[in-house]
Write a protein that holds these residues in place. Structure first.
Motif, mmCIF file in Angstrom:
data_model
loop_
_atom_site.group_PDB
_atom_site.id
_atom_site.type_symbol
_atom_site.label_atom_id
_atom_site.label_comp_id
_atom_site.label_asym_id
_atom_site.label_seq_id
_atom_site.Cartn_x
_atom_site.Cartn_y
_atom_site.Cartn_z
ATOM 1 N N THR A 288 -69.701 157.960 33.470
ATOM 2 C CA THR A 288 -70.425 156.812 32.922
ATOM 3 C C THR A 288 -71.811 157.239 32.438
ATOM 4 N N ALA A 289 -72.488 158.106 33.199
ATOM 5 C CA ALA A 289 -73.817 158.586 32.795
ATOM 6 C C ALA A 289 -73.732 159.325 31.464
ATOM 7 N N GLY A 290 -72.733 160.169 31.302
ATOM 8 C CA GLY A 290 -72.557 160.904 30.056
ATOM 9 C C GLY A 290 -72.230 159.999 28.883
ATOM 10 N N GLN A 291 -71.342 159.038 29.109
ATOM 11 C CA GLN A 291 -70.981 158.094 28.044
ATOM 12 C C GLN A 291 -72.184 157.255 27.624
ATOM 13 N N ALA B 94 -76.360 155.949 23.782
ATOM 14 C CA ALA B 94 -77.766 155.583 23.619
ATOM 15 C C ALA B 94 -78.556 156.681 22.907
ATOM 16 N N ASP B 95 -77.869 157.709 22.450
ATOM 17 C CA ASP B 95 -78.479 158.802 21.692
ATOM 18 C C ASP B 95 -79.555 159.530 22.487
ATOM 19 N N CYS C 50 -72.848 164.198 25.946
ATOM 20 C CA CYS C 50 -72.123 163.563 27.042
ATOM 21 C C CYS C 50 -72.007 164.506 28.240
ATOM 22 N N CYS C 51 -71.605 165.727 28.008
ATOM 23 C CA CYS C 51 -71.406 166.682 29.108
ATOM 24 C C CYS C 51 -72.716 167.058 29.772
ATOM 25 N N LEU C 52 -73.741 167.338 28.979
ATOM 26 C CA LEU C 52 -75.039 167.725 29.529
ATOM 27 C C LEU C 52 -75.605 166.634 30.430
ATOM 28 N N THR D 72 -76.092 149.290 31.981
ATOM 29 C CA THR D 72 -76.358 149.935 30.699
ATOM 30 C C THR D 72 -75.074 150.079 29.891
ATOM 31 N N ALA D 73 -74.001 150.493 30.541
ATOM 32 C CA ALA D 73 -72.722 150.639 29.841
ATOM 33 C C ALA D 73 -72.232 149.308 29.289
#
Length: 108
Positions: free
Chosen positions: A28-31, A36-37, A41-43, A93-94
């Protein structure tokens, strides 16, 4: 300035997202970061496991979401919410990122 469409504590209204975030918050954090630019995603997903970097990227995603949706608030507030309720912030946020903007609603 607007308010959040979904409350911070209304996580369970989207059970699928709530379960995903509870068991695998890095996804979810990556997405959120990608939508949100904020970064890749992975980082940003991996950064979630490093407390300082994870808080920063999650708060930055929340800040960018607020700016995109014209929601009142500050980065300091985003950071405080992130440190106190990280999973609720991820879900809120998601859900906000999935919601249409007022401009999209007007066009429809």
């Amino acid at each position: 300035m607007a308010d959040w469409s979904h409350g911070l504590c209304s996580c369970c209204e989207d059970c699928g997202l709530c379960i995903q975030t509870y068991f695998c918050p890095c996804v979810t954090a990556g997405q959120n970061a990608e939508a949100a630019d904020v970064g890749g995603c992975c980082l940003c997903g991996l950064a979630f496991f490093c407390p300082i970097a994870g808080c920063f990227f999650t708060a930055q995603s929340r800040k960018n979401t607020r700016q995109m949706k014209n929601i009142k608030g500050s980065f300091l507030g985003d950071l405080c919410y992130t440190m106190c309720c990280p999973l609720c912030v991820l879900v809120q946020t998601a859900r906000e990122l999935k919601s249409p903007t007022p401009q999209q609603i007007e066009r429809a």
